[in-house]
Design an enzyme around this catalytic site. Structure first.
Site, PDB file in Angstrom:
ATOM      1  CD  GLU A   1      -2.581   1.789   6.578  1.00 15.54           C
ATOM      2  OE1 GLU A   1      -3.662   1.998   6.001  1.00 15.54           O
ATOM      3  OE2 GLU A   1      -1.844   2.694   6.970  1.00 15.54           O
TER       4      GLU A   1
ATOM      5  CE  LYS B   1      -1.218   3.275   3.571  1.00 13.38           C
ATOM      6  NZ  LYS B   1      -1.985   4.292   2.884  1.00 13.38           N
TER       7      LYS B   1
HETATM    8  P1  13P Z   1       0.378   8.623   5.797  1.00 10.26           P
HETATM    9  O1  13P Z   1       1.202   8.349   4.560  1.00 10.26           O
HETATM   10  O2  13P Z   1       0.146  10.089   6.033  1.00 10.26           O
HETATM   11  O3  13P Z   1       0.867   7.886   6.983  1.00 10.26           O
HETATM   12  O4  13P Z   1      -1.081   8.088   5.484  1.00 10.26           O
HETATM   13  C1  13P Z   1      -1.203   6.868   4.894  1.00 10.26           C
HETATM   14  C2  13P Z   1      -2.417   6.212   5.370  1.00 10.26           C
HETATM   15  O5  13P Z   1      -3.295   5.921   4.609  1.00 10.26           O
HETATM   16  C3  13P Z   1      -2.517   5.869   6.798  1.00 10.26           C
HETATM   17  O6  13P Z   1      -3.606   5.029   6.991  1.00 10.26           O
END
Ligand code: 13P
Length: 339
Positions: free
Chosen positions: A175, A217
């Site tokens: 991510e 992600k």
């Molecule tokens: P949000 O969808 O609220 O941005 O959170 C996703 C997430 O896991 C951020 O690390």
């Protein structure tokens, strides 16, 4: 098909997505505070358990990301949380980074920590039932950021993390989140996201990560929160798909977007349009935190005993996102089912 790829497919196929319920205790306390609920380990469990035992979970959620506290908790009826998640047909995931700290050398930026001792923690999480993990790197746009230092050091940490996770037979969610803060335009977000992804995949390649056993992600391509020039859903979708097509290797099977401060409706609508025009091989789905939980949390804050309606609100939101993955969402379906 490798074992890791099988896990990925279980999480992201059939229009399913990920529920990111891995808010750290600090973040979850702020969220509970905002709806007037005192944050205790019991209140955190109670809300999360309500979502995890809903119909929406069974039908639309392929994986849940947990925080360390939650993966070790047991429900009021004595079921271990990972068991509850498995029973609904979803895969248990765990956030393994320990947060973003000031980056030495560029103090206005962040570096994600958590590599020390990670190999041992992963063994423990596997034993507790986790089969996938999450690590979030965070970048921001300003006149001097993201710096090369931040781009390289965060990508390097993500790759070291992904390598340890695959060694432990789990799927790493990679991510790299470019924040929406700032007044930059959508074009700038596109350019910076492309650069972030390029450097991440260079580092993942260096560590010989099996990309077919990973999930990306990313953020969607959006104008900064304070940008005067707003973008249409079509523009957002087109730029998002193009950016990912250009920057992500074909071997990556699934892309699960974060919502990053978009409203529930925006996140759903944008994902639907993305899937309408998705001409890549990537499955494009959701890994939402706020955009899946906000309405349910708000309602629950005032009606903590009303489990049934809290679940209904969550079911609706997860169903709408499932429709978006299939490019079948519409305003009409949104209001029909909401009613
Ligand atoms: P949000 O969808 O609220 O941005 O959170 C996703 C997430 O896991 C951020 O690390």
């Amino acid at each position: 098909m490798s074992e890791l790829n099988k896990i990925v497919m279980k999480i992201v196929s059939k229009g399913k997505g990920i529920l990111a319920a891995d808010e750290s205790t600090g973040t979850m306390s702020k969220r509970l505070d905002s709806v007037g609920v005192k944050s205790t380990s019991d209140s955190r469990l109670s809300f999360r358990e309500t979502l995890f035992s809903s119909e929406g979970m069974k039908n639309f959620i392929g994986g849940v990301i947990l925080y360390d506290e939650t993966i070790k908790q047991t429900t009021s009826s004595g079921v271990k949380i990972p068991e509850l998640i498995n029973k609904s047909g979803a895969v248990t995931g765990i956030k393994v980074d320990t947060g973003a700290k000031d980056l030495s050398g560029s103090r206005s930026e962040k570096i994600t920590e958590g590599l020390d001792g990670l190999r041992d923690r992963l063994k423990e999480y596997y034993t507790l039932g986790a089969r996938f993990t999450k690590w979030r790197a965070v970048y921001s746009i300003s006149s001097s950021t993201p710096s090369k230092l931040s781009l390289i050091s965060n990508a390097h940490a993500l790759a070291r993390y992904a390598s340890l996770v695959q060694e432990a037979n789990m799927v790493p969610i990679v991510e790299p989140e470019l924040l929406m803060d700032g007044n930059h335009d959508i074009k700038k977000c596109y350019e910076v996201t492309a650069e972030i992804l390029k450097i991440c995949y260079e580092q993942l390649d260096l560590f010989k990560i099996d990309l077919s056993g990973t999930i990306l992600k990313p953020n969607m391509i959006l104008p900064g929160k304070d940008c005067e020039k707003k973008a249409s859903t079509e523009e957002i979708a087109e730029m998002t798909v193009n950016c990912l097509k250009e920057s992500v290797p074909n071997k990556v099977p699934g892309i699960a977007f974060l919502s990053g401060g978009q409203s529930e409706l925006e996140a759903t609508k944008n994902l639907n349009t993305i899937n309408k025009i998705n001409n890549t091989n990537f499955i494009m789905t959701f890994s939402y935190g706020r955009a899946l939980q906000q309405s349910a949390l708000k309602y629950w804050g005032k009606n903590q005993k009303d489990i049934i309606n809290t679940k209904k609100i969550f079911n609706h939101r997860s169903k709408m996102n499932n429709l978006s993955v299939k490019a079948e969402w519409s305003e009409q379906k949104e209001s029909q089912t909401a009613a």
